[in-house]
Design a protein around this motif. Structure first.
Motif, PDB file in Angstrom:
ATOM      1  N   GLY A   9     -18.782   1.687  10.175  1.00 44.49           N
ATOM      2  CA  GLY A   9     -18.768   1.685   8.801  1.00 44.49           C
ATOM      3  C   GLY A   9     -20.181   2.190   8.217  1.00 44.49           C
ATOM      4  N   GLU A  10     -21.278   1.926   8.319  1.00 48.71           N
ATOM      5  CA  GLU A  10     -22.423   2.542   8.165  1.00 48.71           C
ATOM      6  C   GLU A  10     -22.613   4.091   8.221  1.00 48.71           C
ATOM      7  N   ARG A  11     -22.098   4.448   9.487  1.00 48.27           N
ATOM      8  CA  ARG A  11     -22.015   6.008   9.792  1.00 48.27           C
ATOM      9  C   ARG A  11     -20.960   6.626   8.808  1.00 48.27           C
ATOM     10  N   LEU A  12     -20.064   5.983   8.549  1.00 47.85           N
ATOM     11  CA  LEU A  12     -18.856   6.550   7.742  1.00 47.85           C
ATOM     12  C   LEU A  12     -19.248   6.579   6.208  1.00 47.85           C
ATOM     13  N   VAL A  50     -11.670   5.031  14.905  1.00 47.74           N
ATOM     14  CA  VAL A  50     -10.609   4.993  13.909  1.00 47.74           C
ATOM     15  C   VAL A  50      -9.386   5.587  14.245  1.00 47.74           C
ATOM     16  N   GLU A  51      -8.280   4.820  13.864  1.00 44.69           N
ATOM     17  CA  GLU A  51      -6.969   4.552  13.951  1.00 44.69           C
ATOM     18  C   GLU A  51      -6.204   5.258  12.740  1.00 44.69           C
ATOM     19  N   LYS A  52      -4.900   5.549  12.808  1.00 42.38           N
ATOM     20  CA  LYS A  52      -4.477   6.012  11.537  1.00 42.38           C
ATOM     21  C   LYS A  52      -4.010   4.827  10.650  1.00 42.38           C
ATOM     22  N   VAL A  70     -11.144   8.138   0.087  1.00 39.71           N
ATOM     23  CA  VAL A  70     -10.170   7.567   0.925  1.00 39.71           C
ATOM     24  C   VAL A  70     -10.964   6.445   1.569  1.00 39.71           C
ATOM     25  N   SER A  71     -10.307   5.211   1.630  1.00 38.06           N
ATOM     26  CA  SER A  71     -10.984   4.028   2.214  1.00 38.06           C
ATOM     27  C   SER A  71     -10.617   3.991   3.836  1.00 38.06           C
ATOM     28  N   VAL A  72     -11.450   3.505   4.568  1.00 33.73           N
ATOM     29  CA  VAL A  72     -11.002   3.376   6.085  1.00 33.73           C
ATOM     30  C   VAL A  72     -11.415   1.870   6.278  1.00 33.73           C
ATOM     31  N   VAL A  79     -14.911  -2.185   4.915  1.00 33.09           N
ATOM     32  CA  VAL A  79     -14.141  -1.122   4.386  1.00 33.09           C
ATOM     33  C   VAL A  79     -15.002  -0.192   3.940  1.00 33.09           C
ATOM     34  N   SER A  80     -14.978   1.140   4.634  1.00 31.18           N
ATOM     35  CA  SER A  80     -16.099   2.313   4.139  1.00 31.18           C
ATOM     36  C   SER A  80     -14.996   3.346   3.357  1.00 31.18           C
ATOM     37  N   ASP A  81     -15.617   3.830   2.313  1.00 34.94           N
ATOM     38  CA  ASP A  81     -15.113   4.993   1.488  1.00 34.94           C
ATOM     39  C   ASP A  81     -15.729   6.340   1.907  1.00 34.94           C
TER      40      ASP A  81
END
Length: 91
Positions: A9-12, A50-52, A70-72, A79-81
C-alpha cells in the motif's frame, strides 16, 4: 497479511499507472479499461500481489481518455489510491 498489505500500500500510494488503449479522435475508447486491465498493468509494473477483485472503479469501466482516481483494496484496513492515465492510441 496486514503488514504485507501495508508495505504494498505504501508503494502504491500516489502511484501513477499509464495504459494505452485504442481510441477515436473524440477521445472515446474502442472498448474500455476494466479492473482486470488495471490489475494486469500493475502486475507488469511490479505489484505481483494485486488481483482484479481488489481494484475499485467507482464509476464502472473507464471508457474515455483521461486521468482517473482508482482505489486498490489490498486488505480491509488498507486501501491505496492510484492515478490511472488512459492514453489514446489512434487506430
Amino acid at each position: 497479511k496486514l503488514v504485507a498489505a501495508q508495505g504494498v500500500g505504501e508503494r502504491l500510494s500516489d502511484f501513477q499507472l499509464s495504459i494505452k488503449q485504442k481510441a477515436g479522435i473524440d477521445g472515446r475508447l474502442f472498448g474500455s479499461v476494466t479492473n482486470a486491465d488495471i490489475a494486469d498493468a500493475l502486475r507488469k509494473a511490479g505489484f505481483d500481489s494485486v488481483e482484479k477483485s481488489q481494484i475499485r472503479l467507482p464509476n464502472g469501466a473507464l471508457k474515455a481518455v483521461g486521468e482517473y482516481a482508482v482505489s486498490v483494496a489490498l486488505h480491509p484496513d488498507v486501501v491505496s489510491d492510484i492515478t490511472v492515465q488512459v492514453e489514446g492510441d489512434l487506430a
